[in-house]
Structure formats: structure tokens, C-alpha cells
Motif scaffolding. Structure first.
Motif, mmCIF file in Angstrom:
data_model
loop_
_atom_site.group_PDB
_atom_site.id
_atom_site.type_symbol
_atom_site.label_atom_id
_atom_site.label_comp_id
_atom_site.label_asym_id
_atom_site.label_seq_id
_atom_site.Cartn_x
_atom_site.Cartn_y
_atom_site.Cartn_z
ATOM 1 N N GLU A 42 33.794 39.981 0.562
ATOM 2 C CA GLU A 42 33.136 40.741 -0.532
ATOM 3 C C GLU A 42 31.928 41.264 -0.100
ATOM 4 O OE1 GLU A 42 33.802 39.535 -4.142
ATOM 5 O OE2 GLU A 42 35.811 38.651 -3.801
ATOM 6 N N SER A 43 31.546 42.306 -0.900
ATOM 7 C CA SER A 43 30.742 43.249 0.001
ATOM 8 C C SER A 43 29.197 42.646 -0.320
ATOM 9 C CB SER A 43 30.438 44.656 -0.855
ATOM 10 O OG SER A 43 29.921 44.449 -2.259
ATOM 11 N N ASP A 44 29.011 41.772 -1.319
ATOM 12 C CA ASP A 44 27.794 41.241 -1.323
ATOM 13 C C ASP A 44 27.534 40.232 -0.258
ATOM 14 O OD1 ASP A 44 29.580 39.653 -2.779
ATOM 15 O OD2 ASP A 44 28.242 39.180 -4.540
ATOM 16 N N SER A 45 28.643 39.446 -0.040
ATOM 17 C CA SER A 45 28.401 38.408 1.032
ATOM 18 C C SER A 45 28.435 39.010 2.381
ATOM 19 C CB SER A 45 29.588 37.485 0.886
ATOM 20 O OG SER A 45 30.761 37.793 0.803
ATOM 21 N N ILE A 46 28.986 40.223 2.620
ATOM 22 C CA ILE A 46 28.633 40.896 3.801
ATOM 23 C C ILE A 46 27.397 41.146 4.292
ATOM 24 C CG2 ILE A 46 29.324 43.105 5.073
ATOM 25 C CD1 ILE A 46 31.808 43.382 3.354
ATOM 26 N N VAL A 47 26.731 41.408 3.049
ATOM 27 C CA VAL A 47 25.166 41.864 3.301
ATOM 28 C C VAL A 47 24.369 40.438 3.485
ATOM 29 C CG1 VAL A 47 23.248 42.743 2.283
ATOM 30 C CG2 VAL A 47 25.419 43.758 1.841
ATOM 31 N N VAL A 48 24.669 39.558 2.735
ATOM 32 C CA VAL A 48 24.069 38.246 2.979
ATOM 33 C C VAL A 48 24.168 37.596 4.464
ATOM 34 C CG1 VAL A 48 24.179 35.885 2.467
ATOM 35 C CG2 VAL A 48 24.267 37.429 0.646
ATOM 36 N N ASN A 49 25.731 37.737 4.940
ATOM 37 C CA ASN A 49 25.715 37.331 6.284
ATOM 38 C C ASN A 49 24.971 38.240 7.327
ATOM 39 O OD1 ASN A 49 27.447 35.254 5.605
ATOM 40 N ND2 ASN A 49 29.282 36.556 5.711
ATOM 41 N N ALA A 50 24.994 39.466 6.987
ATOM 42 C CA ALA A 50 24.429 40.472 8.115
ATOM 43 C C ALA A 50 22.821 40.045 8.077
ATOM 44 C CB ALA A 50 24.658 42.009 7.595
ATOM 45 N N ARG A 51 22.333 39.857 7.070
ATOM 46 C CA ARG A 51 20.833 39.496 6.988
ATOM 47 C C ARG A 51 20.823 37.921 7.628
ATOM 48 N NH1 ARG A 51 20.479 40.576 0.783
ATOM 49 N NH2 ARG A 51 19.884 42.603 0.863
ATOM 50 N N TYR A 52 21.497 37.187 7.635
ATOM 51 C CA TYR A 52 21.314 35.740 8.062
ATOM 52 C C TYR A 52 21.564 35.966 9.779
ATOM 53 C CZ TYR A 52 20.248 32.973 4.192
ATOM 54 O OH TYR A 52 19.635 32.466 3.149
ATOM 55 N N ASP A 53 22.288 36.805 9.968
ATOM 56 C CA ASP A 53 22.608 36.959 11.534
ATOM 57 C C ASP A 53 21.381 37.671 12.295
ATOM 58 O OD1 ASP A 53 25.370 36.439 11.448
ATOM 59 O OD2 ASP A 53 26.371 38.041 11.363
ATOM 60 N N TYR A 54 21.044 38.652 11.386
ATOM 61 C CA TYR A 54 19.662 39.204 12.011
ATOM 62 C C TYR A 54 18.520 38.366 12.171
ATOM 63 C CZ TYR A 54 16.180 43.048 12.461
ATOM 64 O OH TYR A 54 15.124 43.781 12.797
ATOM 65 N N ILE A 55 18.347 37.492 11.329
ATOM 66 C CA ILE A 55 17.360 36.533 11.219
ATOM 67 C C ILE A 55 17.607 35.495 12.489
ATOM 68 C CG2 ILE A 55 16.307 34.435 9.894
ATOM 69 C CD1 ILE A 55 16.833 35.807 7.238
ATOM 70 N N ALA A 56 18.783 35.209 12.604
ATOM 71 C CA ALA A 56 19.197 34.138 13.659
ATOM 72 C C ALA A 56 18.825 34.874 15.001
ATOM 73 C CB ALA A 56 20.720 33.865 13.573
ATOM 74 N N ARG A 57 19.041 36.078 15.044
ATOM 75 C CA ARG A 57 18.613 36.782 16.580
ATOM 76 C C ARG A 57 17.144 36.935 16.461
ATOM 77 N NH1 ARG A 57 20.722 42.629 16.066
ATOM 78 N NH2 ARG A 57 21.690 41.902 14.287
ATOM 79 N N ILE A 58 16.514 37.183 15.486
ATOM 80 C CA ILE A 58 14.939 37.176 15.796
ATOM 81 C C ILE A 58 14.447 35.831 16.173
ATOM 82 C CG2 ILE A 58 12.836 37.505 14.162
ATOM 83 C CD1 ILE A 58 13.846 40.231 14.485
ATOM 84 N N VAL A 59 14.702 34.778 15.190
ATOM 85 C CA VAL A 59 14.209 33.647 15.498
ATOM 86 C C VAL A 59 14.798 32.901 16.985
ATOM 87 C CG1 VAL A 59 14.590 31.021 14.849
ATOM 88 C CG2 VAL A 59 14.228 32.995 13.172
ATOM 89 N N ASN A 60 15.923 33.300 17.272
ATOM 90 C CA ASN A 60 16.339 32.816 18.539
ATOM 91 C C ASN A 60 15.542 33.571 19.671
ATOM 92 O OD1 ASN A 60 17.922 31.774 20.460
ATOM 93 N ND2 ASN A 60 19.211 33.654 20.689
ATOM 94 N N MET A 61 14.861 34.638 19.548
ATOM 95 C CA MET A 61 13.780 35.185 20.610
ATOM 96 C C MET A 61 12.535 34.953 20.310
ATOM 97 S SD MET A 61 15.371 38.596 21.758
ATOM 98 C CE MET A 61 16.519 39.592 20.688
ATOM 99 N N CYS A 62 12.248 34.361 18.983
ATOM 100 C CA CYS A 62 10.557 34.274 18.670
ATOM 101 C C CYS A 62 10.119 32.768 18.466
ATOM 102 C CB CYS A 62 10.228 34.911 17.711
ATOM 103 S SG CYS A 62 10.734 36.668 17.740
ATOM 104 N N VAL A 63 11.210 31.964 18.598
ATOM 105 C CA VAL A 63 10.776 30.546 18.272
ATOM 106 C C VAL A 63 11.380 29.537 19.405
ATOM 107 C CG1 VAL A 63 11.517 28.609 16.509
ATOM 108 C CG2 VAL A 63 10.881 30.933 15.752
ATOM 109 N N ILE A 64 10.360 28.502 19.548
ATOM 110 C CA ILE A 64 10.743 27.461 20.570
ATOM 111 C C ILE A 64 10.890 26.420 19.674
ATOM 112 C CG2 ILE A 64 10.473 26.174 22.668
ATOM 113 C CD1 ILE A 64 8.787 28.499 23.535
ATOM 114 N N ASP A 65 12.280 25.656 19.597
ATOM 115 C CA ASP A 65 12.265 24.327 18.782
ATOM 116 C C ASP A 65 12.266 23.260 19.895
ATOM 117 O OD1 ASP A 65 12.562 24.940 16.095
ATOM 118 O OD2 ASP A 65 14.501 25.850 16.660
#
Ligand code: GDP
Ligand code: K
Ligand code: MG
Length: 268
Positions: free
Chosen positions: A236-259
Motif C-alpha cells: 500500500e502506498s502509505d506503507s511504501i513511504v513508511v518503509n522508505a523513511r525507515y530504510d533511509y534512517i537505517a542507512r544514515i544511522v549505519n554510517m553515523c553511529v557506533i553501537d
């Protein structure tokens, strides 16, 4: 008088920061039509700057009165700048709202609050320079509670340079649907707001869709764009957008955060 909006998830520390920035120069009331508290106040150091403490929100979708008040204020009033208060101990979840704020095109200062807690937890390091670079917005780490780094934040608040940033960009197949919807509305909305409206139309946001009063032909064209994307993504279109935002966040966090915790677990 310049108006800046304080936006963030519930419990991110907005009110604590608001009190620190405005001291006793506050006015408290209610938003018209809803029982949601309205608070505004002048920056202690500069009374020409009015700060609006907006209701805590997880998203800019119309799911609650708080979210509706917040998004209507941002879209209708277009504050000069958004002070986005993020709980740095809950970065991923909080960035979900940040991305939506960035979709509005309004200048933003990303405030990583609760840095005192993050430091105490010792399980995560956030590279703030990298985060600022990746998101293309100013980032400042503070503790609203302990009053750490507030001077630096005030410098950023008072910085009146007209600021632009590159929009977060999502899956190219979603981007092309957004571009097609933008083309449909290009004479109806200002250029810097077109991405916001295109995404809302893509999500089939009822309130925003109704505002446009499309004729049957245009409604059909837009529906075809959305429907085609839904076929491509099988979602569904709204969950396409939700997933796109979370993918983007995952990429950013992956590069900027050390756990550090993850590392220890992976070697044991
Ligand atoms: P709001 O819901 O965003 O307005 O959040 P509040 O300002 O009410 O803060 C929520 C809770 O977090 C309160 O207990 C605050 O004392 C606490 N808090 C706010 N900022 C900080 C901070 O920088 N560090 C720590 N440790 N606690 C904070
Ligand atoms: K609270
Ligand atoms: Mg509050």
C-alpha cells in the motif's frame, strides 16, 4: 518578530528546552477547537524571536489532535526555522519525525537532546559531524536538563542565514512516482513545498487530497501513478513511504553511529 517552532516526539525534552530558552516569558493557552495546550514564548536573549512549543508528535500524519495541530502549524504558518528536538537515546525512532519535517522544506536545526543520558549509557557513540553532513542540516548536541551546550544552540537559533538542504531521497521507484505527482501539482503549490504535498497525495492523505479539489481527470491521473507504484512495490502506498523513511534512517544511522553493545555481543 520571527517565529521558530519547537517540534519533537513526546518526552524528547521539548518543554524542558522551551523553559530554558524562554524563562518566564511565556504565554499558555489552547489551540482552537482541540484540548491541546498551546505555549509560546520569547527567547530570553532576543525578544524578537518567538518560540512556539508544538504538541509532541511521532509523525505528521493526521493520527491524533497533536499531530494535526503540529502539521497544520508548520504548513500554514511556515515558521522561519524548526527546532527539532530529538531524544538521542532513541535516535532511530525520533529521526522518523525529522525526515517528515525535512519533507516540508522548512529550515531546521537538529537538536540531539539527552546527551548526558547517552554519555552515561556508554553503549552508543553518535558522530554528529557526520550526521550533519549526511542529513545536510545543522546538528547540535545538548542536555536541556543539565543546560549543556545551550549557548551553542542559541547561536544556531539566532543564525538567520537563509538555509536550504538537499531533500532526503528514497527508493528511486518511489522518487519517480513523487516526481510525477509533483508535475501534476506544479502550478498549485510553491516549489519548496511541492515534495511535501506530493508525498501526502501519494499516501492518499484525505485532508490534503480534499484541499486540492482535483477534477475527475486529474484525480484519475494521480490515482494511476499511486496504483502503479503499489503494483511495483506490492504494498500500500502509505506503507511504501513508511518503509522508505525507515530504510533511509537505517542507512544514515549505519554510517553515523557506533553501537558498542552490538560489537561486544558479536564477539562473544
Ligand atoms: P516533552 O514531552 O518533549 O515536552 O518532554 P519534557 O521536557 O517534559 O521532558 C520529558 C522528561 O525528560 C522529563 O522528565 C525531563 O526532565 C527529562 N529530560 C528532558 N531533557 C533532558 C535531558 O537533556 N537529559 C535528561 N537526562 N533528561 C531530560
Ligand atoms: K511530557
Ligand atoms: Mg511538553
Amino acid at each position: 518578530m520571527t517565529t521558530l517552532a519547537l517540534v519533537g516526539n513526546p518526552n524528547s525534552g521539548k518543554t524542558t528546552l522551551f523553559n530554558t530558552l524562554t524563562g518566564s516569558n511565556q504565554r499558555v493557552g489552547n489551540w482552537p477547537g482541540v484540548t491541546v495546550e498551546r505555549k509560546e514564548g520569547q527567547l530570553k536573549q532576543d525578544h524578537t524571536i518567538m518560540i512556539q512549543d508544538l504538541p509532541g508528535s511521532y509523525s505528521l500524519s493526521p493520527y491524533s489532535s497533536e499531530e494535526v495541530v503540529t502539521r497544520n502549524f508548520l504548513i500554514n504558518n511556515r515558521p522561519r526555522k524548526i527546532l527539532d528536538v530529538v531524544d538521542s537515546t532513541n535516535l532511530e525512532r525520533n529521526l522518523y519525525l525529522t525526515l517528515q519535517i525535512m519533507e516540508t522544506g522548512i529550515p531546521i536545526v537538529l537538536i540531539l537532546n539527552m546527551m548526558d543520558l547517552l554519555a552515561k549509557q556508554k553503549n552508543r557513540t553518535i558522530n554528529m559531524k557526520k550526521l550533519a553532513y549526511m542529513l545536510d542540516v545543522p546538528v547540535v548536541g545538548i542536555s536541556a536538563l543539565k543546560h549543556n551546550n545551550i549557548d551553542k544552540l542559541i547561536d544556531k537559533i539566532r543564525d538567520d542565514d537563509p538555509q536550504t538542504y538537499s531533500m532526503p531521497s528514497y527508493d528511486p521507484r518511489l522518487e519517480s512516482a513523487i516526481e510525477m505527482i509533483k508535475a501534476q501539482i506544479k502550478d498549485r503549490v510553491p516549489e519548496d513545498q511541492s515534495r511535501w504535498f506530493a508525498i501526502k497525495l501519494f499516501e492518499r492523505d484525505e485532508e490534503i487530497t480534499a484541499q486540492f479539489e482535483f477534477d475527475a481527470h486529474q484525480a484519475q491521473e494521480i490515482e494511476t501513478i499511486i496504483h502503479t507504484a503499489e503494483g511495483i512495490f506490492d504494498d500500500e502506498s502509505d506503507s511504501i513511504v513508511v518503509n522508505a523513511r525507515y530504510d533511509y534512517i537505517a542507512r544514515i544511522v549505519n554510517m553515523c553511529v557506533i553501537d558498542h553493545g552490538d560489537f561486544k555481543m558479536s564477539v562473544s
